[in-house]
Every structure is written in C-alpha cells, then in structure tokens.
Design a protein around this motif. Structure first.
Motif, PDB file in Angstrom:
ATOM      1  N   GLU B  17      16.821  39.954 -12.110  1.00 46.89           N
ATOM      2  CA  GLU B  17      17.206  41.345 -12.380  1.00 46.89           C
ATOM      3  C   GLU B  17      18.492  41.422 -13.188  1.00 46.89           C
ATOM      4  OE1 GLU B  17      15.194  43.966 -11.611  1.00 46.89           O
ATOM      5  OE2 GLU B  17      13.845  42.309 -11.089  1.00 46.89           O
ATOM      6  N   ARG B  18      19.416  40.487 -12.916  1.00 51.63           N
ATOM      7  CA  ARG B  18      20.662  40.485 -13.683  1.00 51.63           C
ATOM      8  C   ARG B  18      20.391  40.150 -15.144  1.00 51.63           C
ATOM      9  NH1 ARG B  18      23.550  36.129 -11.382  1.00 51.63           N
ATOM     10  NH2 ARG B  18      25.268  36.536 -12.811  1.00 51.63           N
ATOM     11  N   ILE B  19      19.459  39.247 -15.377  1.00 53.37           N
ATOM     12  CA  ILE B  19      19.067  38.946 -16.758  1.00 53.37           C
ATOM     13  C   ILE B  19      18.525  40.203 -17.442  1.00 53.37           C
ATOM     14  CG2 ILE B  19      17.394  37.691 -18.171  1.00 53.37           C
ATOM     15  CD1 ILE B  19      17.600  35.394 -16.126  1.00 53.37           C
ATOM     16  N   LEU B  37      18.739  34.664 -27.236  1.00 51.89           N
ATOM     17  CA  LEU B  37      18.764  34.226 -25.844  1.00 51.89           C
ATOM     18  C   LEU B  37      20.126  33.624 -25.509  1.00 51.89           C
ATOM     19  CD1 LEU B  37      15.207  32.632 -25.545  1.00 51.89           C
ATOM     20  CD2 LEU B  37      15.980  34.889 -24.819  1.00 51.89           C
ATOM     21  N   ARG B  38      20.741  33.021 -26.493  1.00 48.32           N
ATOM     22  CA  ARG B  38      22.072  32.450 -26.298  1.00 48.32           C
ATOM     23  C   ARG B  38      23.067  33.522 -25.840  1.00 48.32           C
ATOM     24  NH1 ARG B  38      24.817  33.008 -30.058  1.00 48.32           N
ATOM     25  NH2 ARG B  38      27.047  32.554 -30.015  1.00 48.32           N
ATOM     26  N   GLU B  39      23.016  34.677 -26.488  1.00 48.14           N
ATOM     27  CA  GLU B  39      23.919  35.771 -26.124  1.00 48.14           C
ATOM     28  C   GLU B  39      23.696  36.245 -24.695  1.00 48.14           C
ATOM     29  OE1 GLU B  39      23.141  38.297 -29.680  1.00 48.14           O
ATOM     30  OE2 GLU B  39      25.173  38.984 -29.287  1.00 48.14           O
ATOM     31  N   THR B  47      23.692  28.804 -19.660  1.00 43.52           N
ATOM     32  CA  THR B  47      23.229  28.507 -21.015  1.00 43.52           C
ATOM     33  C   THR B  47      21.808  28.990 -21.265  1.00 43.52           C
ATOM     34  OG1 THR B  47      22.322  26.366 -20.450  1.00 43.52           O
ATOM     35  CG2 THR B  47      24.655  26.422 -21.067  1.00 43.52           C
ATOM     36  N   LYS B  48      21.500  28.969 -22.517  1.00 35.52           N
ATOM     37  CA  LYS B  48      20.220  29.460 -23.023  1.00 35.52           C
ATOM     38  C   LYS B  48      19.018  28.912 -22.262  1.00 35.52           C
ATOM     39  CE  LYS B  48      19.244  27.670 -26.988  1.00 35.52           C
ATOM     40  NZ  LYS B  48      19.124  27.342 -28.430  1.00 35.52           N
ATOM     41  N   ALA B  49      19.044  27.616 -22.057  1.00 32.03           N
ATOM     42  CA  ALA B  49      17.875  26.962 -21.474  1.00 32.03           C
ATOM     43  C   ALA B  49      17.583  27.436 -20.053  1.00 32.03           C
ATOM     44  CB  ALA B  49      18.073  25.450 -21.493  1.00 32.03           C
ATOM     45  N   TYR B  52      14.810  29.978 -19.274  1.00 28.86           N
ATOM     46  CA  TYR B  52      13.395  29.607 -19.248  1.00 28.86           C
ATOM     47  C   TYR B  52      12.897  29.280 -17.849  1.00 28.86           C
ATOM     48  CZ  TYR B  52      13.164  29.728 -24.298  1.00 28.86           C
ATOM     49  OH  TYR B  52      13.160  30.158 -25.591  1.00 28.86           O
ATOM     50  N   TYR B  53      13.827  29.216 -16.915  1.00 26.07           N
ATOM     51  CA  TYR B  53      13.381  29.086 -15.527  1.00 26.07           C
ATOM     52  C   TYR B  53      12.840  30.422 -15.017  1.00 26.07           C
ATOM     53  CZ  TYR B  53      13.348  28.526 -10.511  1.00 26.07           C
ATOM     54  OH  TYR B  53      12.963  28.523  -9.206  1.00 26.07           O
ATOM     55  N   HIS B  54      13.424  31.510 -15.499  1.00 22.58           N
ATOM     56  CA  HIS B  54      13.071  32.840 -14.985  1.00 22.58           C
ATOM     57  C   HIS B  54      12.010  33.539 -15.831  1.00 22.58           C
ATOM     58  CE1 HIS B  54      16.454  32.775 -12.126  1.00 22.58           C
ATOM     59  NE2 HIS B  54      17.123  32.171 -13.095  1.00 22.58           N
ATOM     60  N   PHE B  55      11.959  33.205 -17.113  1.00 18.55           N
ATOM     61  CA  PHE B  55      10.973  33.842 -17.991  1.00 18.55           C
ATOM     62  C   PHE B  55      10.346  32.788 -18.899  1.00 18.55           C
ATOM     63  CE2 PHE B  55      13.952  37.208 -16.885  1.00 18.55           C
ATOM     64  CZ  PHE B  55      13.107  38.247 -16.553  1.00 18.55           C
ATOM     65  N   PRO B  56       9.046  32.914 -19.144  1.00 14.60           N
ATOM     66  CA  PRO B  56       8.360  31.956 -20.028  1.00 14.60           C
ATOM     67  C   PRO B  56       8.890  32.004 -21.458  1.00 14.60           C
ATOM     68  CG  PRO B  56       6.782  33.244 -18.740  1.00 14.60           C
ATOM     69  CD  PRO B  56       8.121  33.893 -18.558  1.00 14.60           C
ATOM     70  N   GLY B  57       9.387  33.140 -21.897  1.00  8.99           N
ATOM     71  CA  GLY B  57       9.873  33.247 -23.272  1.00  8.99           C
ATOM     72  C   GLY B  57      10.592  34.551 -23.487  1.00  8.99           C
ATOM     73  N   LYS B  58      11.092  34.730 -24.686  1.00  4.47           N
ATOM     74  CA  LYS B  58      11.897  35.920 -24.973  1.00  4.47           C
ATOM     75  C   LYS B  58      11.096  37.211 -24.821  1.00  4.47           C
ATOM     76  CE  LYS B  58      14.914  37.949 -28.483  1.00  4.47           C
ATOM     77  NZ  LYS B  58      15.310  37.987 -29.915  1.00  4.47           N
ATOM     78  N   LYS B  59       9.872  37.189 -25.336  1.00  2.00           N
ATOM     79  CA  LYS B  59       9.093  38.415 -25.315  1.00  2.00           C
ATOM     80  C   LYS B  59       8.752  38.847 -23.893  1.00  2.00           C
ATOM     81  CE  LYS B  59       5.810  36.811 -27.881  1.00  2.00           C
ATOM     82  NZ  LYS B  59       4.557  36.536 -28.630  1.00  2.00           N
ATOM     83  N   ASP B  60       8.775  37.897 -22.965  1.00  2.00           N
ATOM     84  CA  ASP B  60       8.487  38.250 -21.577  1.00  2.00           C
ATOM     85  C   ASP B  60       9.633  39.040 -20.945  1.00  2.00           C
ATOM     86  OD1 ASP B  60       5.875  36.584 -20.952  1.00  2.00           O
ATOM     87  OD2 ASP B  60       7.187  35.333 -22.151  1.00  2.00           O
ATOM     88  N   ILE B  61      10.836  38.864 -21.490  1.00  2.00           N
ATOM     89  CA  ILE B  61      11.956  39.689 -21.032  1.00  2.00           C
ATOM     90  C   ILE B  61      11.746  41.129 -21.482  1.00  2.00           C
ATOM     91  CG2 ILE B  61      14.453  40.024 -21.190  1.00  2.00           C
ATOM     92  CD1 ILE B  61      14.787  37.054 -21.574  1.00  2.00           C
TER      93      ILE B  61
END
Lengths: 198, 198
Positions: B17-19, B37-39, B47-49, B52-61
């Motif tokens: 949720e914080r993400i 994603l870095r930002e 860090t950026k990587a 990917y534990y919480h979301f499969p990719g950027k578009k999933d956010i």
DNA sequence: GTCTATATTTCGATAGAC
DNA sequence: GTCTATCGAAATATAGAC
C-alpha cells in the motif's frame, strides 16, 4: 492555408509542418512519452535521424505545437479583450473560445492529454515568463480575493465544459455537425456562468 | 489515518500500500511514463529491484491504482443504482460522485492525467470485459439514439465539471473547505443538468 | 535534406545472495 | 523482504557520408 510557395525548394519548409501534423496526431492518440521519434519519422517516410535537421530535439517538437496553440488562443484573447475578474464578460469569451476549439480541436485535446509533459517543458526551459498567458490570466482570477468563491468555481466549470466539448467533438459525438454542437456547448456554458441575481 | 499496528512484522504487508501511495503521488505530479521505478523505490528507502517482490512489473502498479478507483466508483454506483439514459436521475448520481471525488481526489486526478496510459493498459491486458463499468455506462448513454443531443452534451459537461472540480480542489482552491466546495460544485452540476422544460 | 552508423543513457526486468 | 549486480531493449541524440 498559406498560398503555394516557389516550387523549387517549396516542398521543404513544409516538411517542418508535416512533422508537426504527424506529431500532433501521435501525441494525441498515444501520448507524448509513448511516441518515439522513430514512429514519427517512419510515418513520414524517412528515418529518425532526419528529424534532427528540422528540430534540435524531441521536446522542441512539443514546444512548437505549444506555440501553435498559443497563437490560436492569443488571437482569441485579442479579439475579446482578455480574461479578467469581471464575470459578466466570461460568456462572450467562452463563446469565442468554443469556436476556436472546434476549429483546432486536436490541438486542445493534445494539450489536455499531455498536461504533465507541458508542465515539465515549462520547467526545463526558462519559460517561467509569459506562462501561456491565457492559463496565467485564468490563475490570476482564481487568486483574486475580490472574486467570490462561486464565480471562481463557475469559471473553472466553464473550462471543464470547454475541454469536455473538445473530447466529445473528437470521439463520441464526432458525427454531429460542428455548428450544432457549438450551439449546445454555448448553451451549457451560459447555464454554468449564469448570474444568480442578475 | 489508520491506527498504529503491531510493531513486529506489521510494517510489511503494508508495504504494498505504501508503494501505491508513493506511486499515486508521482504518477499524478509527473505522469506515469516519466516516473521511473527507481524514483518510487528511492522515495520509499529501498532500491528498484525490491519493487519486483510486490508487483510483477510497472504496469501492475498502475493497474492496482486503477482497481482502487474502480472500487470507489463501483461502490458509488451501487448506492445510486447506476447511470442510465434517464436524465432525471443524473443529478443525484453526480451529487454522490462529488462526495467521492473530494474524498479520493488524488485518485481522480491521477486517472485524468494519465488517460493515455490507462487506455493502453486496457488494450494490453484482455481487459476488454467490464470496461471500467462507469465509463462504459457513460459511453452507452452517448450511443443511445433515444437520448437527445442536448442531454448527451449536458451529461458530458457535468463530467467536465466533475473533473474540473477535482483539479480545483487539489490546486488553486486547495484551502477552501471541502464541504463548501462540494456545495458550489453541486450547484454548478444542477445548473448544467437543469431540464429546459421541467 | 535525408541517410547510415553509432554513441550514450535510461529504463524495465531477471537472477541470485543474504 | 530487501539487497547487489547485471542483462537486454529501446530511446534520444550525434557524427559524418551522400
């Protein structure tokens, strides 16, 4: 719109405008960020690198389109005398703007859909001066403590109707004649900006 | 807003949720494409990587934020019974929507400013079904041949007022109390949707 | 005025340590 | 659950031939 130029090097010079036309379409459909220079170039029949002859960089294409819109709005503002804190003049201004919007609909849509990119453009360049004029006049009214809250809200709502009209004209009601749509939009703006006791 | 949770492993689970909260801010300010994603990660302290534990990719956010908005609008639609071709019910629906908008203002703004990205999201995924429901109900009215042009325009204008209100509440008139602004917006929607002969 | 070729950067994404 | 290290792709932009 402009008359044919000398036929020798005539097709060139026009290339810049053709680039802007293609960019306007793509920026509107896909957004500025998702549009690559490669796409623009391929749609024009040449390669990416050729664009750099006409523009220093990608953001300069966006900037040129910004100037296109700026010129349209500036002309409209000159005819109506500009936006100030007097609500009784707003209806006339929006009447005029609606005409311009239907003529340059894509330009308005592109600007609306890429607001984030335009804002960053204003920050990157020292474009802090002359902040698009119309939008600056807009903000000045919203900051004016002598303008009642009601009028501020109504002014912004009229702008909302304006933009909604641009979307409507380009998508869902694209088949409705322009003058008919213009009449409906003007009517709606009148109801939004109607004086409660005047 | 939520009370403090157990200090042990509680902070996790909340990370997702914080993400989304950080992404909501950045997507609204800079736009989805210009936000890396870095930002997002750096603003959260990792860090950026790790994202990917919480979301499969950027578009999933972006998709998760879409679901947040979807849930809000869905709840509002259930209470008011949904949007159909009967103009006499539109005022009540927008009254309800304005309340939701002022509560979830950033979500509306983010959606408005990243319309291009959301549209592409719907194309990439086979999300053609359940096309966001409210927007689909909207389009259905605009396609209904039995609805007069005037009402179609007015419905779209009301939506324009709705979005304009979200911008207003978050920027120029951010210091105006919510209920006062809500009253003004409801009043404006009433004038836009007023029946000409009723 | 348009091309090829390439430099440079940044981003999204993966693999695997801890 | 977060990290480091790295890959591969794609984009902007440059240099220079034609």
């Amino acid at each position: 719109m402009s008359v044919q130029e000398a036929p020798t090097a005539a097709v060139s010079g026009d290339t810049r405008e053709r680039i802007l036309d293609v960019a306007l379409d793509l920026f509107t459909e896909k957004g500025y960020d998702k549009t690559s220079l490669r796409e623009i170039a391929e749609q024009l029949g040449f390669t990416k690198a050729a664009l750099y002859y006409h523009f220093p960089g990608k953001k300069d294409i966006l900037l040129a389109l910004h100037y296109r819109l700026h010129a349209v709005l500036e002309a409209s503002m000159e005819e109506t005398g500009g936006l100030d804190s007097d609500p009784s003049r707003w209806v006339d201004i929006f009447d005029h703007l609606i005409d311009q919007m239907l003529t340059h609909r894509k330009l308005i849509l592109m600007h609306d859909r890429n607001r984030a990119s335009f804002e960053q453009l204003h920050h990157d360049l020292d474009h802090q001066n002359a902040h698009d004029d119309l939008e600056e006049q807009f903000r000045r009214v919203l900051r004016d403590v002598d303008v009642p809250l009601r009028d501020k809200v109504r002014l912004t709502c009229a702008q909302g109707v304006f933009i909604a009209g641009a979307v409507l004209a380009g998508e869902e009601l694209a088949d409705v004649p322009s003058d008919q749509l213009a009449g409906e939009l003007r009517s709606a703006v009148r109801d939004v900006l109607a004086q409660p006791d005047g």
